[in-house]
Design an enzyme around this catalytic site. Structure first.
Site: not given
Lengths: 312, 308, 657
Positions: C403, C447, C463
Site C-alpha cells: 500500500c 495501511h 485509497d
C-alpha cells in the site's frame, strides 16, 4: 541472634499482643531480619520503578509484595502467639553430662513449623511443632558443674514462613535440673569412709576375689567393665570383686579422703552408687544434713539430691 | 452441709494411730480405700506395721479379721476353702478358707504362685467364691489388704499389671519418723494397745457410709479435670501406657470418698489431687525403663495438668 | 534461621534457578540470544554442581565472569543506558549470582533481585496475561522463600502456604492499588535511548508498512457505542506525512490546532484501548472531531498525545465518516504541493501530460486511479527493491508493491500535477471479536493512503490500493495477500477442525483481557480522581491523596484488627465458663497482690496459700473462693451466687495493694 526489645518492637507488636496480655500469655516481639530490611529496600526500589513508569502492573507487583510482607509479619507473629509452655522437667544428670529439659507445649491446636528454642546457657534447638505430635520439646543444657541448674528462661523464636521477620518471646522458667556430682572412683572402698564400725568380711566391693557382675554405674573404672557381658546387649556390666568393706555403711563427708569439698562429694557419689548397686542399705552424713540408712532407688535418689544440693 | 461422719472419721484415725504410730496419711488412705469399696496394696519391707494397721482397722470398725501368709506352696484351696468328705454325714462339706472374712490381710502376696494370686484377686473383684461349681458370697464389707516386699525379688511372682489394677490404692508405709520410733521403742510392743481398741462403727454403718460416699456430687468441671488427667497420661510420651477407664473410675470414686470423709457433699479438685498419687502410681509405668511410678512421681503429674 | 548443610555449597533444589528462569522468561523474545544462553548455562551448571558436589568457583573467577558479561552487554548495545541494556545487565549479573550462593541470606537477596526482572517484564507488556504472570511469579517466589526457611517442606505444601499468603494479601493490595496516588503521566521518567518502537515512526519509506504487517501484535482495540460502521470505512487515521524527499515520506510539525470539519455526517462514538508503542500519536477513525483529554488536535487533524504512549491507554473519540474540511489554508496548499527539485522524470512527464490534457483536479485523480487499474499492477507483501527514482521504477517497470508504494506514487503524481496531496498512515479494518463486539486492530492491518484537495470542499481520502486490490479494503489484509505471516503457527490449514475452537478461545481470552484492562489496569490519574471523588474524597492535591491513602489504610487496618480480634475472642470464649472467668479475674488480680495461682492448683489450696501471704485479704478471698466452689463444684449453686461472685470479684479488683 539475641533478643532486642528495642523501640521497633513497640511499634511492630500487633493487636493480638494485647489479647495475649489479657490472657496472661507472654509477649511476642517481632522485628525484621536483615533479609527483611533488604526486602523492604527492594520494595522501595520497585515502587520507584512503578511510579517512574506509571505502570499499574508494576504498582500491583509492588503492592502485592508489600501486602505479603504484612501477611508475613502477621504469620511470623502467629508462629509464637498463643503458644504456651507447660511445666518444664529435667531428669537429674551427673556433672559433665548434658541435662535435657523437657518442655511440654500447648500449641493451641496450630501447626508451628521451624520454631527455634534456646534455653539460657544452652544451644539452639529447631523443632517443627505439629498439633498431633506428642513429644515434648527436649532442650539440651550442658551440666558442667554439680548443683542445681536453674535456667531462668527459655527463648522461642521463629522466622517462618518467609524469613523476613523474626518473632521471639521469653518464657520464664521455674525448672530445676539436678546435677549430681561426677562420680570419682577410688582405689577401692576405704573403710574409713564408713563411720559404721562393723567390719564385715564380705558383701562390699573389694579388689580381691571375683564375685560376679552387676549393672554398670557411672564412675566405675573402665578396667572393671565386663566387656564380654556388656557386648551381648545394650547394657553395660561391671565385674565385682569381694573384699573388705563395711556393712550398712554410713557415708560420711568428713571421713572421705581429700580436702576439696567438690572432690569429696564426687567420691561420696561413687561410693553411694556402689553401695546402692550392692543392694545393701546405706546412709549419708553431710555437714548439716543426715540421711538415715535406707535402701532402694528412691533412697539413693534422695541421697544423690542431697549431694547435688550440698552447700545451697 | 452433711458432716455427720467427719468427727467420727477423725476419731477413727486418732484411735488407729495410737497403735500404728505416725502414719496418719496412710490410715486416711486406707479408710478412703475401704469406704470407696476398694482394696489396698501396701508395698514395704516387713516389720513396719502392716499387720497392725490391718488388724486395728478391723477392730475399730468392728470387722472380722484374718491373715494369710502367702508362700510359694500355698494353694488356691488354702485361701478359698475346700470341700472335705465327711464320714459322719457321708457328704462333702465345704470348709471355708480364710477369705471368708471382712478384712483379709494377704501378706507378701507376690510370694504365691500366679494361680493362687489370681484365685484371690478374682474373689476380690467378684466378692464371691466359686468352689467346685458352687458360688458362695463373701461377707460384706469385704476388704483386702495385700502386702508386697518390693526389695526382695528372688522367688517371687510379681503381680501382672492387670491384677495391679484391682487394687484401688497403693501406699508404702515407710519407716516411722524419729519421734514415733522413739515412742515405739520406749513403749515396747503395741499389740497390747490393739487389744484395748474399742469398736467405733457398727458393721451396718459401714455400708451406709459407702453408699453416701458414692453419692458425693462430682460437678462437670471436676469430671472434666479427671478426663484431662487421664488424657494427659495417654498423650504423654513419658508413660508406656496411659490410665485405663477403670483407673478413671477408681480415681473418681476415691476422690468422692475423700471428699465425703472430709465432710463435704461435693468433690473438689483438691480431693482428686489428694488421692491421685496413690490411685495411679501402680497403674502407670515409665516409658523409659518400664518402672512403676513412685507416689512422688505420680504427684508431679498433677502439676502439669491445669484445672479446666 | 536454618542454614543448609554446610558441606553442600549449592542448594540441590531447583527452586531458585527456576524462579530466575521465570523472571527472565518473557524477556527471551527480545534479549540478545547470548544472554539467554549465558543465564541458562550458568544456572544449569549450578544445579549440576549441587548434585555432583563441585566446589563453588572462586571470587576472582566470579568477578571475571561478571565483568565479561557486562562487557558483552556494552558491546552488544554500544552503551549501557536505557531499559534494554539495564535488563540485559541485570540478567547477566543474575546469571553469575547463583555461583556464589552459600547461605540463605544470599539466596534471598538473589530472589529480591529477580523481582526487578519481573517488574521489567511488566513494563514491556501489560494486560491480563502479564497479570497472571505476575501472580504466578510472586506465588513461586513465596514458595521458594518458604522452602528456604523450612528445608524439609515439600513443594506442594509450600505452594499451598504461599497461595494462602497471596490470598490474604489481596485485600491490602487492592486498597493500596486504589488509594496510592497516581500522577498525571510519569513524573520523572528516565530518558531511554533504545526504546523498541512498535508501529509507525516519523518516517515511512517503501517497505516499512510491509514490515509492520509481519507482526500479529495488537495495535489497539476499538469498542463502538452503537452499531459499528461498515468494514470498508474503518480507516484508522494516524500520522499525516507531508514531506517527500524522493524516497521516504516524513511527518512535519504542523502549525496551529486543527479546525472542526465544516460538514460532518455519519457520526460514531467509540473508545480505543491503545497498546503502548512509545510514540505520541494516537489513532482515530477518519475523521476524528476533537482530541481526547491529554492530547492535541493538530492542524492536519492528527491526534498527538502530550506524552509518548508507554502504557496501555484508553480514550474515547467521536468521528464523522463523512465530512468536509473546507478550503485549504495557505500553508496547506504550499506544503501539499512540495516536491524535490529533481528525480522521477517519467512520473513528472505523466502528470504533465494530464495537465496538458486540461483535466480538472478530479479528473486527474481519476486518471491516476485508472492508470493503476489498467496497467498490470500487483499487490504484494514482498516487492523488489527500487532504484534512486523509486516512483518511476514502481510506476513503469516493477509494478509490484504494497500500500505505501501505491500511496507514495499516487501522491507524487498528484503533486506533480498541481493537486495538493499528502500521505496518511494508519490502519485499515481489523478483526471483529464476535465475543465482545469490538474490533481488534493489529499491526498486520497497517495501511497507507492519500488525501487530496480537488476543490474548496477540502481534503478527501483517496485509497489507490483499492484500485489494485479492492478485496484489501472490503475484506481485510488476509483476503488480499496469499501469505499471512502474522498468523504464525496458528493457521486454519495446520489446525484443521480445531481452528474454530481455537479462534473462539482466542476471542474470549482477548475479551477477558480487555475487560481486565478496562476495569483494573486502566486506573489512571484521572480515573483515580473521579473514582475517589465519587466516594466523597477530596483529591485536589497530592497532600489530599496522601491523606486518603493514610486514612484508607487505617480503616483497612482497623477492620482487619477487629476481625482478628473477633475471631480470636470467639475461639477463646466458648470453652470459658463465666463463673470460671470471674475466678480467673480474681486470680489474676490476686497474683498482683500476693502469690500467683499455678494453673494446676485447686481453689482451696490457692486460698490457703494466698491467705498465708495476705491474712488481711483472707476473709474476702475466702468469700470469693467459697462462692466459686459453690457455683462450680457443688450442687447448691444459686443464680444469686453468680451476682454475688461478680460483685465480690469487682470489690476485690479495686484493692490496689
Amino acid at each position: 541472634m539475641t533478643s532486642r526489645p528495642s523501640f521497633g518492637s513497640f511499634f511492630l507488636r500487633r493487636l493480638p499482643a494485647w489479647l495475649d496480655r489479657r490472657s496472661g500469655r507472654p509477649r511476642v516481639y517481632i522485628l525484621p531480619t536483615r533479609p527483611g530490611w533488604l526486602f523492604m529496600l527492594s520494595l522501595a526500589g520497585l515502587l520507584v520503578g512503578a511510579v517512574n513508569y506509571n505502570n499499574n502492573l508494576a504498582f500491583m507487583l509492588t503492592f502485592l509484595l508489600g501486602s505479603v510482607l504484612f501477611v508475613a509479619l502477621h504469620q511470623t507473629h502467629g508462629q509464637l502467639a498463643g503458644l504456651s509452655a507447660g511445666p518444664v522437667r529435667a531428669e537429674p544428670v551427673f556433672a559433665g553430662e548434658t541435662a535435657w529439659f523437657e518442655l511440654a507445649l500447648d500449641l493451641g491446636g496450630k501447626e508451628r513449623p521451624v520454631v527455634t528454642f534456646r534455653i539460657e546457657g544452652g544451644g539452639e534447638t529447631i523443632v517443627n511443632l505439629a498439633p498431633d505430635d506428642r513429644n515434648p520439646v527436649r532442650l539440651p543444657l550442658p551440666a558442667t558443674r554439680r548443683g542445681v541448674l536453674r535456667p531462668s528462661a527459655v527463648e522461642f523464636s521463629s522466622t517462618f514462613p518467609l524469613g523476613l521477620f523474626r518473632a521471639w518471646t521469653r518464657i520464664p522458667l521455674a525448672a530445676e535440673g539436678l546435677v549430681y556430682p561426677h562420680p570419682v572412683p577410688g582405689p577401692g572402698l576405704p573403710s574409713a569412709a564408713f563411720s559404721g564400725q562393723g567390719q564385715g568380711a564380705s558383701g562390699g566391693r573389694g579388689v580381691d576375689d571375683f564375685k560376679g557382675i552387676r549393672g554398670y554405674i557411672p564412675g566405675d573404672s573402665p578396667k572393671r567393665i565386663a566387656w564380654k557381658a556388656s557386648s551381648r546387649g545394650g547394657r553395660m556390666f561391671t565385674k565385682e570383686f569381694e573384699g573388705q568393706a563395711g556393712i550398712s555403711p554410713e557415708l560420711d563427708f568428713h571421713q572421705v579422703e581429700g580436702t576439696d569439698a567438690e572432690y569429696k562429694l564426687s567420691r561420696l557419689t561413687y561410693l553411694l552408687l556402689q553401695a546402692w548397686a550392692s543392694g545393701g542399705s546405706f546412709g549419708l552424713k553431710l555437714p548439716g544434713r543426715v540421711i538415715e540408712p535406707g535402701q532402694g532407688r528412691a533412697h539413693r535418689d534422695r541421697c544423690l539430691e542431697a549431694l547435688a544440693r550440698f552447700g545451697e | 452441709m452433711e458432716c455427720r461422719y467427719q468427727e467420727r472419721f477423725e476419731t477413727v484415725v486418732d484411735r488407729i494411730s495410737t497403735v500404728v504410730l505416725g502414719k496418719q496419711p496412710q490410715i486416711r488412705l486406707a479408710l478412703t480405700c475401704l469406704f470407696a469399696g476398694g482394696h489396698l496394696l501396701i508395698e514395704d519391707i516387713p516389720g513396719i506395721g502392716k499387720t497392725t494397721l490391718a488388724s486395728s482397722l478391723a477392730r475399730v470398725l468392728g470387722l472380722g479379721f484374718r491373715r494369710v501368709q502367702f508362700t510359694s506352696d500355698l494353694l488356691p484351696g488354702d485361701v478359698l476353702g475346700v470341700s472335705v468328705f465327711e464320714q459322719k454325714t457321708a457328704a462333702f462339706v465345704f470348709h471355708p478358707g480364710p477369705v471368708f472374712t471382712q478384712v483379709l490381710l494377704a501378706d507378701e502376696i507376690n510370694r504365691a504362685t500366679p494361680k493362687t494370686q489370681s484365685a484371690l484377686l478374682e474373689a476380690m473383684e467378684e466378692r464371691q467364691v466359686t468352689v467346685e461349681g458352687q458360688t458362695r458370697p463373701l461377707p460384706r464389707p469385704f476388704f483386702v489388704i495385700a502386702t508386697q516386699n518390693p526389695i526382695e525379688q528372688s522367688g517371687t511372682f510379681p503381680l501382672p499389671d492387670s491384677q495391679m489394677d484391682r487394687f484401688l490404692i497403693r501406699v508404702d508405709l515407710g519407716y516411722p519418723d524419729r519421734a514415733s520410733e522413739r515412742f515405739l521403742l520406749e513403749l515396747g510392743e503395741t499389740k497390747s494397745h490393739l487389744m484395748r481398741l474399742e469398736t467405733l462403727l457398727e458393721p451396718e454403718e459401714i455400708g451406709a457410709v459407702q453408699a453416701a460416699a458414692a453419692r458425693v456430687h462430682a460437678a462437670p468441671a471436676l469430671v472434666e479435670y479427671v478426663l484431662n488427667l487421664l488424657e494427659f497420661t495417654r498423650n504423654s510420651p513419658e508413660f508406656q501406657v496411659g490410665l485405663s477407664p477403670r483407673a478413671g473410675l477408681a480415681l473418681l470414686a476415691a476422690a468422692r470418698t475423700w471428699a465425703f470423709l472430709c465432710g463435704r457433699d461435693h468433690a473438689l479438685p483438691e480431693d482428686v489431687q489428694a488421692v491421685l498419687p496413690y490411685v495411679v502410681s501402680h497403674r502407670l509405668r515409665k516409658a523409659k525403663d518400664f518402672r512403676e511410678l513412685t507416689a512422688d512421681e505420680a504427684a508431679s503429674l498433677l502439676a502439669r495438668v491445669p484445672l479446666p | 534461621m536454618i542454614d543448609m548443610d554446610p558441606s553442600a555449597p549449592f542448594d540441590k533444589r531447583p527452586d531458585l534457578p527456576l524462579l530466575l528462569a521465570v523472571a527472565l522468561g518473557p524477556h527471551v523474545t527480545w534479549l540478545p540470544g547470548w544472554i539467554t544462553v549465558w543465564c541458562l548455562g550458568l544456572w544449569g551448571f549450578v544445579l549440576l554442581a549441587a548434585h555432583r558436589g563441585y566446589r563453588p568457583p572462586g571470587r576472582a573467577l566470579r568477578l571475571i565472569l561478571a565483568g565479561a558479561g557486562l562487557a558483552g552487554v556494552g558491546l552488544t548495545y554500544g552503551h549501557l543506558r536505557g531499559m534494554d541494556a539495564g535488563v540485559s545487565m541485570l540478567a547477566v549479573l543474575l546469571g553469575v549470582k547463583p555461583l556464589e550462593i552459600t547461605n540463605i541470606r544470599d539466596r534471598m537477596v538473589t530472589l529480591f533481585l529477580a523481582y526487578f526482572l519481573v517488574l521489567s517484564n511488566l513494563l514491556e507488556d501489560t494486560g491480563l496475561g502479564m497479570t497472571l504472570y505476575l501472580a504466578a511469579a510472586v506465588l513461586w517466589s513465596l514458595a521458594v522463600m518458604i522452602r528456604m526457611n523450612h528445608p524439609d517442606l515439600t513443594l506442594v505444601p509450600a505452594l499451598k502456604r504461599a497461595g494462602r499468603m497471596l490470598v490474604l494479601a489481596v485485600p491490602l493490595t487492592a486498597a493500596l492499588f486504589v488509594l496510592f496516588p497516581r500522577l498525571p503521566g510519569g513524573l520523572f521518567r528516565l530518558p531511554d535511548p533504545a526504546v523498541r518502537v512498535i508501529g509507525f515512526g516519523e518516517v515511512v519509506a517503501p517497505g516499512d508498512v510491509g514490515r509492520l504487517v509481519q507482526s500479529g501484535e495488537t495495535a489497539f482495540r476499538a469498542e463502538f457505542e452503537g452499531p459499528p460502521p461498515p468494514f470498508e470505512t474503518l480507516y484508522w487515521r494516524g500520522l499525516v506525512l507531508w514531506q517527500y524527499d524522493g524516497r521516504a515520506w516524513r511527518r512535519s510539525p504542523v502549525p496551529g490546532p486543527g479546525a472542526e470539519p465544516i460538514r460532518k455526517e455519519a457520526i460514531h462514538r467509540y473508545t480505543i484501548t491503545l497498546e503502548p508503542h512509545h510514540r505520541p500519536w494516537l489513532f482515530g477513525l477518519d475523521r476524528a472531531l476533537g482530541p481526547p483529554p491529554g492530547a492535541s488536535y493538530a492542524g492536519d487533524h492528527g491526534l498527538v498525545s502530550a506524552r509518548d504512549v508507554h502504557n496501555q491507554i484508553r480514550y474515547t473519540l467521536t468521528s464523522a465518516l463523512e465530512y468536509r474540511t473546507g478550503p485549504l489554508k495557505g500553508w496547506e496548499r504550499r506544503w501539499g504541493l512540495g516536491l524535490p527539485k529533481e528525480g522521477n522524470p517519467r512520473a513528472r512527464d505523466l502528470a504533465a501530460s494530464w495537465v496538458a490534457d486540461g483535466r480538472s483536479p478530479a479528473g486527474m485523480v481519476q486518471a491516476a486511479l485508472d492508470y493503476f487499474r489498467n496497467q498490470p499492477f500487483f499487490y504484494t507483501l514482498d516487492p523488489p527493491a527500487l532504484g534512486p527514482d523509486g516512483v518511476d521504477d514502481f510506476l513503469f517497470t516493477v509494478r509490484r508493491g504494497y500500500c505505501e508504494h501505491y500511496a507514495s506514487a499516487f501522491a507524487f503524481l498528484m503533486r506533480s500535477a498541481g493537486v495538493p496531496a499528502r500521505v496518511v498512515v494508519g490502519y485499515l479494518g481489523g478483526e471483529r471479536n464476535p465475543s465482545g463486539g469490538y474490533f481488534i486492530v493489529r499491526q498486520a492491518d497497517a495501511h497507507a493512503w492519500v488525501e487530496v484537495a480537488v476543490n474548496d470542499e477540502g481534503w478527501m481520502r483517496v485509497d489507490p490500493t483499492a484500485a489494485v486490490a479492492p478485496q484489501r479494503v472490503l475484506r481485510g489484509v488476509e483476503a488480499a495477500v496469499d501469505e499471512a505471516p502474522w498468523r504464525g503457527f496458528w493457521t486454519e490449514r495446520r489446525l484443521g477442525w480445531v481452528y474454530p475452537y481455537w479462534l473462539q478461545a482466542r476471542w474470549n481470552w482477548d475479551r477477558l483481557g480487555l475487560f481486565w484492562t478496562r476495569t483494573v489496569l486502566d486506573y489512571t490519574y484521572e480515573r483515580q480522581r473521579s473514582w475517589l471523588a465519587r466516594m466523597g474524597l477530596k483529591t485536589g492535591t497530592l497532600a489530599d491523596t496522601m491523606k486518603n491513602l493514610v486514612v484508607g489504610l487505617a480503616i483497612l487496618g482497623v477492620t482487619v484488627a477487629a476481625l482478628t480480634a473477633l475471631i480470636a475472642l470467639r475461639r477463646r470464649s466458648p470453652r470459658q465458663d463465666p463463673v470460671r472467668e470471674q475466678y480467673d479475674r480474681f486470680a489474676r488480680h490476686a497474683a498482683r497482690l500476693g502469690p500467683a495461682r499455678p494453673p494446676a492448683q485447686g481453689p482451696r489450696d490457692y486460698l490457703s496459700a494466698f491467705s498465708r501471704a495476705r491474712p488481711d485479704l483472707a476473709p474476702l478471698a475466702r468469700d470469693i473462693t467459697d462462692t466459686y466452689i459453690r457455683l462450680r463444684y457443688s450442687p447448691h449453686g444459686q443464680p444469686s451466687d453468680r451476682k454475688r461472685l461478680s460483685r465480690l470479684v469487682r470489690t476485690f479488683g479495686r484493692i490496689r495493694r
